[in-house]
Each structure stands twice: as C-alpha cells, then as structure tokens.
Design a protein around this motif. Structure first.
Motif, mmCIF file in Angstrom:
data_model
loop_
_atom_site.group_PDB
_atom_site.id
_atom_site.type_symbol
_atom_site.label_atom_id
_atom_site.label_comp_id
_atom_site.label_asym_id
_atom_site.label_seq_id
_atom_site.Cartn_x
_atom_site.Cartn_y
_atom_site.Cartn_z
ATOM 1 N N LYS A 157 -15.399 -93.272 25.706
ATOM 2 C CA LYS A 157 -14.354 -93.971 24.941
ATOM 3 C C LYS A 157 -13.173 -93.073 24.573
ATOM 4 C CE LYS A 157 -16.995 -93.406 20.733
ATOM 5 N NZ LYS A 157 -18.021 -93.927 19.873
ATOM 6 N N ASP A 158 -13.452 -91.782 24.335
ATOM 7 C CA ASP A 158 -12.363 -90.893 23.915
ATOM 8 C C ASP A 158 -11.337 -90.676 25.025
ATOM 9 O OD1 ASP A 158 -13.473 -90.669 21.433
ATOM 10 O OD2 ASP A 158 -14.668 -88.897 21.957
ATOM 11 N N LYS A 159 -11.830 -90.526 26.241
ATOM 12 C CA LYS A 159 -10.915 -90.325 27.384
ATOM 13 C C LYS A 159 -10.030 -91.551 27.576
ATOM 14 C CE LYS A 159 -13.595 -87.169 30.241
ATOM 15 N NZ LYS A 159 -14.442 -87.080 31.427
ATOM 16 N N PHE A 160 -10.649 -92.725 27.528
ATOM 17 C CA PHE A 160 -9.869 -93.945 27.748
ATOM 18 C C PHE A 160 -8.920 -94.221 26.583
ATOM 19 C CE2 PHE A 160 -13.253 -94.413 30.839
ATOM 20 C CZ PHE A 160 -12.549 -94.846 31.949
ATOM 21 N N ALA A 161 -9.365 -93.835 25.376
ATOM 22 C CA ALA A 161 -8.476 -94.000 24.215
ATOM 23 C C ALA A 161 -7.231 -93.135 24.395
ATOM 24 C CB ALA A 161 -9.207 -93.619 22.936
ATOM 25 N N LEU A 162 -7.426 -91.908 24.867
ATOM 26 C CA LEU A 162 -6.291 -90.999 25.069
ATOM 27 C C LEU A 162 -5.362 -91.547 26.157
ATOM 28 C CD1 LEU A 162 -4.963 -88.336 24.273
ATOM 29 C CD2 LEU A 162 -6.358 -87.174 26.001
ATOM 30 N N TYR A 163 -5.963 -92.064 27.208
ATOM 31 C CA TYR A 163 -5.160 -92.694 28.261
ATOM 32 C C TYR A 163 -4.307 -93.819 27.644
ATOM 33 C CZ TYR A 163 -3.925 -95.667 32.229
ATOM 34 O OH TYR A 163 -3.221 -96.440 33.126
ATOM 35 N N GLY A 164 -4.948 -94.696 26.883
ATOM 36 C CA GLY A 164 -4.259 -95.849 26.298
ATOM 37 C C GLY A 164 -3.150 -95.429 25.347
ATOM 38 N N LYS A 165 -3.440 -94.401 24.551
ATOM 39 C CA LYS A 165 -2.435 -93.933 23.592
ATOM 40 C C LYS A 165 -1.185 -93.419 24.316
ATOM 41 C CE LYS A 165 -1.697 -90.472 20.038
ATOM 42 N NZ LYS A 165 -2.245 -89.434 19.173
ATOM 43 N N ASN A 166 -1.396 -92.571 25.316
ATOM 44 C CA ASN A 166 -0.257 -92.007 26.041
ATOM 45 C C ASN A 166 0.482 -93.063 26.865
ATOM 46 O OD1 ASN A 166 -0.375 -89.389 25.079
ATOM 47 N ND2 ASN A 166 -1.888 -88.774 26.583
ATOM 48 N N LEU A 167 -0.279 -93.996 27.415
ATOM 49 C CA LEU A 167 0.351 -95.103 28.142
ATOM 50 C C LEU A 167 1.240 -95.899 27.179
ATOM 51 C CD1 LEU A 167 0.097 -96.909 30.943
ATOM 52 C CD2 LEU A 167 -1.267 -98.372 29.497
ATOM 53 N N GLY A 168 0.732 -96.144 25.981
ATOM 54 C CA GLY A 168 1.476 -96.905 24.975
ATOM 55 C C GLY A 168 2.744 -96.191 24.531
ATOM 56 N N LEU A 169 2.629 -94.882 24.299
ATOM 57 C CA LEU A 169 3.798 -94.112 23.880
ATOM 58 C C LEU A 169 4.855 -94.099 24.987
ATOM 59 C CD1 LEU A 169 2.049 -91.014 22.200
ATOM 60 C CD2 LEU A 169 3.264 -92.858 21.020
ATOM 61 N N ALA A 170 4.391 -93.874 26.225
ATOM 62 C CA ALA A 170 5.330 -93.851 27.362
ATOM 63 C C ALA A 170 5.986 -95.219 27.531
ATOM 64 C CB ALA A 170 4.593 -93.449 28.641
ATOM 65 N N PHE A 171 5.199 -96.259 27.379
ATOM 66 C CA PHE A 171 5.688 -97.630 27.514
ATOM 67 C C PHE A 171 6.819 -97.911 26.517
ATOM 68 C CE2 PHE A 171 5.257 -102.071 25.970
ATOM 69 C CZ PHE A 171 5.524 -102.756 27.149
ATOM 70 N N GLN A 172 6.621 -97.512 25.263
ATOM 71 C CA GLN A 172 7.654 -97.765 24.246
ATOM 72 C C GLN A 172 8.898 -96.926 24.515
ATOM 73 O OE1 GLN A 172 7.614 -100.243 21.838
ATOM 74 N NE2 GLN A 172 9.762 -99.679 21.862
ATOM 75 N N MET A 173 8.692 -95.675 24.940
ATOM 76 C CA MET A 173 9.862 -94.831 25.245
ATOM 77 C C MET A 173 10.660 -95.430 26.390
ATOM 78 S SD MET A 173 8.552 -90.938 24.900
ATOM 79 C CE MET A 173 8.046 -90.294 23.304
ATOM 80 N N ILE A 174 9.956 -95.914 27.407
ATOM 81 C CA ILE A 174 10.637 -96.508 28.557
ATOM 82 C C ILE A 174 11.399 -97.765 28.126
ATOM 83 C CG2 ILE A 174 10.238 -97.684 30.774
ATOM 84 C CD1 ILE A 174 8.009 -95.525 31.240
ATOM 85 N N ASP A 175 10.770 -98.571 27.274
ATOM 86 C CA ASP A 175 11.435 -99.749 26.724
ATOM 87 C C ASP A 175 12.734 -99.340 26.007
ATOM 88 O OD1 ASP A 175 10.914 -102.623 26.383
ATOM 89 O OD2 ASP A 175 11.046 -102.168 24.247
ATOM 90 N N ASP A 176 12.670 -98.244 25.270
ATOM 91 C CA ASP A 176 13.827 -97.756 24.523
ATOM 92 C C ASP A 176 14.909 -97.208 25.464
ATOM 93 O OD1 ASP A 176 12.448 -98.434 22.242
ATOM 94 O OD2 ASP A 176 11.825 -96.394 21.741
ATOM 95 N N ILE A 177 14.489 -96.669 26.603
ATOM 96 C CA ILE A 177 15.441 -96.154 27.589
ATOM 97 C C ILE A 177 16.112 -97.323 28.326
ATOM 98 C CG2 ILE A 177 15.626 -94.857 29.774
ATOM 99 C CD1 ILE A 177 13.147 -93.177 28.594
ATOM 100 N N LEU A 178 15.313 -98.321 28.683
ATOM 101 C CA LEU A 178 15.848 -99.472 29.424
ATOM 102 C C LEU A 178 16.888 -100.240 28.604
ATOM 103 C CD1 LEU A 178 12.611 -100.842 31.157
ATOM 104 C CD2 LEU A 178 14.381 -99.389 32.143
ATOM 105 N N ASP A 179 16.743 -100.218 27.288
ATOM 106 C CA ASP A 179 17.727 -100.855 26.400
ATOM 107 C C ASP A 179 19.135 -100.309 26.678
ATOM 108 O OD1 ASP A 179 18.376 -102.276 23.633
ATOM 109 O OD2 ASP A 179 19.201 -100.250 23.478
ATOM 110 N N ILE A 180 19.193 -99.061 27.119
ATOM 111 C CA ILE A 180 20.489 -98.417 27.375
ATOM 112 C C ILE A 180 20.912 -98.556 28.837
ATOM 113 C CG2 ILE A 180 21.676 -96.159 27.378
ATOM 114 C CD1 ILE A 180 19.539 -95.489 25.075
ATOM 115 N N THR A 181 19.943 -98.482 29.745
ATOM 116 C CA THR A 181 20.315 -98.411 31.166
ATOM 117 C C THR A 181 20.393 -99.773 31.871
ATOM 118 O OG1 THR A 181 18.018 -98.108 31.835
ATOM 119 C CG2 THR A 181 19.279 -96.105 31.422
ATOM 120 N N GLN A 182 19.758 -100.811 31.311
ATOM 121 C CA GLN A 182 19.716 -102.100 32.023
ATOM 122 C C GLN A 182 20.702 -103.105 31.422
ATOM 123 O OE1 GLN A 182 17.260 -102.373 34.745
ATOM 124 N NE2 GLN A 182 17.444 -100.194 34.281
#
Ligand code: FPP
Ligand code: MG
Length: 298
Positions: free
Chosen positions: A174-199
């Motif tokens: 569970k810890d490995k998958f939790a870490l995967y999910g956390k980093n995926l979530g953080l990257a996802f939000q950052m990308i969303d924040d970047i797309l707000d500017i570029t798209q």
C-alpha cells in the motif's frame, strides 16, 4: 473502456437506491470526466465487485466536491458543459453534492475498515485543501510550501487514497501505491495549473488564464514572481481582468524567465518519482498513465 461503463452503472445504481427521481435527473446532467481515479483503482485492484464499488464511491465523492467547488468558484462551466449551479442554482448544486457525498459514505461504511478510514480521511484533507485554496486567494501568495501543501490536500489526497485503497483491496504494497498516487496527484494539479496559461478557452472548456485573475498564484506564477524583474507590474495585475497586452507580457515573461519550462520540469520530476515508486510492481499501465500525463504538448 468497458470497465469504466461498469463504474458509471454502479454510480447510477447507488443513486437509484436513494429513491429520488430528481437526483437521477441531475446525475444525467453531470459531465463525466476522465475518471482518472477509477482507472487507477482498476489498474491496481483489477476488475471485481469490490473495486467497482470503490471506484463509484470515489467518483461520487469527487463529483460532490466539484459541485460544491463550482458554487465556491462561481463557475458557469464544468468540463465544457454548463455547471449545475449555472443550469439551476447554487442551492441545487450544494444539495445534490450532499446527496452524492452522503450516499458514497453510506457505501464506504460497508467496505473494508482500512479502506473506509483511508478514503474518509482523504475527504477531510480535501475539504481543508479547498479552504486553504480559498484563503490563499486573499493576497499574493509567494510561498511554494503553502502552494504544495494546498495542492496535496485539495487534489493529491484523494488520488493517493484511491491508489492506496486499491492496493489494500488487492493485498499489494500500500505504501508504494500511495506514493505513486500522491505524486501523480501533485503532477496532475501542476499540469492543470500550467495548462491554464498555455491552452485556449476552447481546449480548456473554461476561460483561459483565469487562475491569476481569481487570485490563484500557481506554480508558474510563483516561479515567475521569484524571477521577473518588474515584480511591481506582476503584482499590480493580480486579481485584475487582464488586457491582451498584459496577457502577452505575462506569457513572454513566463518564457524568458523559464518559469513555465521549470514548472513543467517540476511536474515531470514528480511523475518520474511516481513511476520509480512502483517500478518493482510489474504494473506497466501505471507507468503509461503517468507518461501520458507528463509527455504531452503544453
Ligand atoms: C477543484 O479545484 C476542487 C477540488 C479538487 C476539491 C474541492 C473540495 C471541496 C469543495 C471540499 C469537499 C467537499 C465534498 C462534498 C466532499 P479547482 O477549482 O482548482 O479546479 P477546477 O478548475 O476544476 O474547478
Ligand atoms: Mg474550481
């Protein structure tokens, strides 16, 4: 994907169990998203009765949070369609959110205890994250740590809980998958924040460059503020509706200072960390989900 249809059917069955015609009608008006959380759960836990239920619960909580968020943000559109608050009113959006949210919790209470704890705890974080997000729009935030804490709670926590809960159901690490999910979530939000500017608005399904106008100092703006020479000009544009000239200036400065490029790199770094967390788990699909998110046109 056929399995995502199973999740949609499960959501519909749960709402049917509420015995309320209006709720079913409102459910039909909700625009479905990418169902990222469900994809993740099914890739980790496989497709079975329990995992489909978990997907439906998480999607209902997510939908409820967006119904409330659109009231808080006074948003007219959601995923390119009119939001429920725009179609009806704020009251309807809040109350339908409450119905989805509480039915999801009723079902969650019948699941594995650790899964129930993990998901419900994430919903507390999610709610705190939303409050932090709103509070951070009071003045120009220059703290990267505050931004990171907020996006972890607001966005990554439920994705982390989804991946962790799926691993619990499947008796995986569970810890490995939790870490995967956390980093995926953080990257996802950052990308969303970047797309707000570029798209453009059409691609986004909502007005472009809206975050800064709404007072959200996202990662590209944080880096820009650190690096830009004319800080006073950037600060003067905060929470103002932007002229074409101002929009162009911000974009130019984002490129010149490499604020945008480094924001993309930061999201990619988190993505690679996510992939590294599950490298021994023999789950190629998780690598694909992450790669598809970070290796895209910005
Ligand atoms: C979207 O953020 C909002 C969230 C991811 C979380 C919202 C959480 C709540 C309202 C609290 C929890 C409530 C319930 C009922 C569980 P955004 O506004 O940055 O993104 P957007 O552009 O998609 O609106
Ligand atoms: Mg919003």
């Amino acid at each position: 994907m056929e399995e995502l249809q199973k999740v949609k059917d499960q959501i519909k069955d749960f709402v049917k169990e509420c015995n309320d015609k209006k709720s079913l009608e409102l459910l039909d008006l909700l625009a479905t998203g990418k169902m990222l959380r469900s994809k993740l759960i099914l890739k980790i836990a496989g497709i079975n009765e329990e995992s489909i239920k978990l997907c439906a619960i998480v999607e209902m909580i997510h939908a409820a949070s967006l119904l409330h968020d659109d009231v808080i943000d006074e948003a007219d559109t959601r995923r390119g369609k009119p939001s429920i608050n725009a179609l009806f009113d704020n009251k309807t959006s809040i109350m339908f959110g409450d119905i989805l949210y509480s039915k999801a919790f009723t079902e969650l209470s019948q699941m594995n205890r650790e899964v129930a704890y993990t998901v419900s705890n994430a919903v507390t974080l999610l709610s705190i994250g939303e409050m932090l997000d709103v509070d951070l729009t009071n003045e120009f935030n220059t703290s990267y740590d505050k931004y990171l804490d907020m996006i972890y709670k607001k966005t990554a926590s439920l994705i982390e809980a989804s991946a962790k809960s799926a691993a619990i159901l499947a008796n995986k690490d569970k810890d490995k998958f939790a870490l995967y999910g956390k980093n995926l979530g953080l990257a996802f939000q950052m990308i969303d924040d970047i797309l707000d500017i570029t798209q453009d608005s059409q691609t986004l399904g909502k007005p472009a460059m809206l975050d800064f106008v709404e007072g959200k100092v996202t990662i590209p703006y944080l880096l820009l503020h650190e690096r830009v020479e004319d800080k006073a000009r950037l600060e003067s544009l905060y929470k103002k509706s932007l002229s074409q000239e101002d929009t162009l200036w911000i974009k130019q400065q984002m490129t010149e200072t490499k604020a945008l490029e480094d924001s993309i790199n930061e999201a990619k770094k988190l993505g690679l960390e996510a992939i590294a967390a599950v490298k021994d788990e023999d789950n190629e699909s998780l690598v694909q989900i992450m790669s598809a998110m970070i290796n895209r046109e910005f």
